[in-house]
Design an enzyme around this catalytic site. Structure first.
Site, mmCIF file in Angstrom:
data_model
loop_
_atom_site.group_PDB
_atom_site.id
_atom_site.type_symbol
_atom_site.label_atom_id
_atom_site.label_comp_id
_atom_site.label_asym_id
_atom_site.label_seq_id
_atom_site.Cartn_x
_atom_site.Cartn_y
_atom_site.Cartn_z
ATOM 1 N N ALA A 248 89.433 -64.861 -15.245
ATOM 2 C CA ALA A 248 90.070 -65.485 -13.853
ATOM 3 C C ALA A 248 91.249 -66.207 -14.821
ATOM 4 O O ALA A 248 91.444 -66.880 -15.904
ATOM 5 C CB ALA A 248 89.952 -66.229 -12.683
ATOM 6 N N CYS A 377 93.594 -71.973 -25.064
ATOM 7 C CA CYS A 377 95.456 -71.573 -25.447
ATOM 8 C C CYS A 377 94.730 -73.113 -25.097
ATOM 9 O O CYS A 377 95.834 -73.864 -25.260
ATOM 10 C CB CYS A 377 95.310 -71.772 -24.274
ATOM 11 S SG CYS A 377 94.845 -72.597 -22.643
HETATM 12 N N1 SAM Z 1 91.330 -64.590 -19.568
HETATM 13 C C1 SAM Z 1 92.277 -65.455 -18.723
HETATM 14 C C2 SAM Z 1 93.316 -64.820 -18.422
HETATM 15 O O1 SAM Z 1 94.125 -64.795 -19.878
HETATM 16 O O2 SAM Z 1 93.890 -64.888 -17.067
HETATM 17 C C3 SAM Z 1 91.753 -66.818 -18.402
HETATM 18 C C4 SAM Z 1 90.715 -67.636 -18.486
HETATM 19 S S1 SAM Z 1 90.673 -69.398 -18.467
HETATM 20 C C5 SAM Z 1 91.254 -69.720 -20.148
HETATM 21 C C6 SAM Z 1 88.631 -68.834 -18.447
HETATM 22 C C7 SAM Z 1 88.287 -68.937 -17.202
HETATM 23 O O3 SAM Z 1 86.997 -69.167 -17.505
HETATM 24 C C8 SAM Z 1 88.093 -69.712 -15.772
HETATM 25 O O4 SAM Z 1 88.703 -69.304 -15.060
HETATM 26 C C9 SAM Z 1 87.018 -70.693 -15.579
HETATM 27 O O5 SAM Z 1 87.288 -70.889 -13.972
HETATM 28 C C10 SAM Z 1 86.457 -69.577 -16.169
HETATM 29 N N2 SAM Z 1 84.640 -70.208 -16.726
HETATM 30 C C11 SAM Z 1 84.350 -71.200 -16.874
HETATM 31 N N3 SAM Z 1 83.298 -71.173 -16.728
HETATM 32 C C12 SAM Z 1 83.018 -69.872 -17.413
HETATM 33 C C13 SAM Z 1 81.293 -69.269 -16.952
HETATM 34 N N4 SAM Z 1 80.176 -70.675 -17.390
HETATM 35 N N5 SAM Z 1 81.069 -67.830 -16.720
HETATM 36 C C14 SAM Z 1 82.350 -67.247 -16.130
HETATM 37 N N6 SAM Z 1 83.249 -67.902 -16.250
HETATM 38 C C15 SAM Z 1 83.923 -69.439 -16.852
#
Ligand code: SAM
Length: 457
Positions: A248, A377
């Site tokens: 997300a 990032c």
């Molecule tokens: N890749 C996305 C984009 O380009 O739109 C952005 C990702 S953002 C840096 C990291 C995401 O990882 C967040 O939405 C967070 O809620 C999710 N997240 C954190 N821990 C996680 C986990 N254990 N399993 C899956 N998702 C996770």
């Protein structure tokens, strides 16, 4: 010592964070003499002032599943003039800030609006002021009034504030035209106000603002250049099974879908339910039909039961995926401009253990010969080069690919610099990494690319 964050920022721990970044760099570089120490100081000074400034360009990614780039350029040029495309990245549209010969009105006007710092950052990057970002609007202002817009750096201006807000920690963002009444924002019956509150006409960053209504649904989105490059480095092929482990809001997932021309399979995992719902909406709008989205904790994505059926969703058997994108949760210190950042040193240090866990799951889920792209990032060494060094020691069968060579082999130019040289990496390994920092006009970002080779016996 310069402040780490925005010069006007009131946060006491700014210098604490800068000290932490410095200590971390020195620790990971090892062998510190005076030259190294001075070099680290100079690097950090440069990095900090870069982080506080706004990029001079905005980038859009066209979603070729819905529209062609030419059509989107035409849509954008209805409002903006400094628009260009890129011959290497057909999905990319770059909008530049206007130069100083263009006269803009930066006079402080008597009528003022206060927005929160997140909204302030978005305005500096070319957004109008949207209703949810408004904190204060004095009584008596009318739709059509020309107003000055300020960001409150402290968070002390409470929602609905109805006078002129006086504080040394408000930052002037520019001027615009009020599009909404105070009552429509904060009236007793209003639950969640939406739409443009101030149509920005003159922004101090000189980046032009684009109305959302100009773009047809799903045709394009604002996306930073390093994020666009990240999905290109992954290089998904249209018949492959791809895993996006931290998906997300889905900006990279939809790009991957576009690069695969809507074929093959993408599994997108995201831990937070509300984000998953929003992501489903975005994927529908983007007509990205090859994505299976699951609300799931990716640290638990490897099945303990052998022969688990793929179509039943997560967890998955080891070696299920051709390529994996691991765009990890991180301290996000690469965002620009940083108006305020209340992150603490403890929070910064909390990410590495989670990133390692996610990385371990990714390595298991990847097929032999498969590609793993790790990205953040942020600018800290621990979450970037530190993770790569740990990964190469922990999984000796991982081969670190050169991001530069990878892009070259796809006929793409190399953008971004090498990784930092730290004690756990050879100079060659550092050069294989890609760091977006002061030399680039985007946000801070990091990309590493690995191949899982056949394990030596
Ligand atoms: N890749 C996305 C984009 O380009 O739109 C952005 C990702 S953002 C840096 C990291 C995401 O990882 C967040 O939405 C967070 O809620 C999710 N997240 C954190 N821990 C996680 C986990 N254990 N399993 C899956 N998702 C996770």
């Amino acid at each position: 010592m310069p402040l780490y964050l925005y010069p006007k920022s009131p946060f006491k721990h700014n210098s604490e964070i800068r000290a932490e970044l410095q200590n971390e760099m020195l620790r990971l570089i090892g062998h510190v003499d005076d030259t190294v120490f001075n070099d680290v100081q100079a690097r950090l000074d440069c990095l900090c002032s870069w982080l506080c400034s706004t990029p001079k360009t905005t980038t859009f990614r066209v979603n070729n599943l819905v529209a062609d780039t030419e059509t989107v350029v035409k849509e954008i040029t209805k409002e903006l003039s400094q628009v260009r495309t890129n011959r290497y990245f057909p999905e990319l549209i770059v909008v530049s800030c206007c130069d100083t010969t263009v006269e803009l009105n930066f006079q402080y006007l008597p009528k003022e609006i206060i927005v929160d710092s997140i909204c302030g950052t978005a305005v500096l990057r070319g957004a109008h002021v949207f209703a949810p970002g408004v904190m204060g609007i004095p009584q008596g202002l009318q739709v059509g009034d020309t107003v000055s817009v300020y960001a409150d750096l402290t968070g002390d201006c409470k929602k609905g504030f109805n006078k002129r807000y006086v504080s040394p920690y408000k930052v002037f963002l520019g001027n615009g035209v009020l599009r909404i009444t105070r009552n429509a924002l904060f009236g007793a019956t209003v639950k969640s106000p939406s739409g443009i509150a101030v149509f920005m006409t003159d922004v101090v960053s000189r980046l032009p603002s684009l109305s959302d209504s100009v773009l047809s649904k799903g045709s394009a989105l604002l996306q930073n250049l390093p994020s666009i490059i990240c999905s290109r480095v992954l290089n998904p092929l249209s018949d492959e099974i791809i895993l996006d482990m931290c998906a997300a809001p889905g900006n990279k997932t939809t790009h991957i879908s576009d690069l695969m021309k809507g074929s093959g399979t993408i599994v997108a995992l995201e831990k937070i339910k509300s984000k998953v719902e929003r992501m489903r909406i975005q994927c529908n709008e983007f007509r990205a039909t090859n994505i299976q989205i699951f609300c799931f904790d990716s640290t638990k994505a490897v099945s303990e039961v052998k022969e688990k059926i793929f179509s039943n969703g997560p967890p998955y058997n080891a070696e299920s995926f051709d390529r994996i994108l691991l765009d990890v949760p991180c301290s996000a210190l690469g965002q620009r401009p940083q108006l305020t950042n209340p992150i603490t040193v403890a929070q910064i240090n909390s990410y590495v253990p989670l990133q390692r866990k996610l990385f371990s799951a990714a390595v298991q889920l990847l097929k032999f010969g498969g590609v793993l792209v790790y990205s953040t990032c942020t600018i800290t060494v621990g979450e970037n080069e530190g993770i790569v060094s740990w990964a190469l020691r922990t999984y000796p069968y991982l081969r670190l690919e050169s991001v530069r060579k990878n892009l070259c082999s796809l006929g793409l130019p190399h953008i971004g610099a090498s990784g930092m040289e730290i004690s756990g990496l050879t100079s060659e390994e550092s050069k294989n990494l890609c760091r977006f920092g002061v030399e680039s006009d985007s946000v801070g970002f990091f990309i590493a690319c690995f191949v899982k080779t056949i394990a030596e016996t």
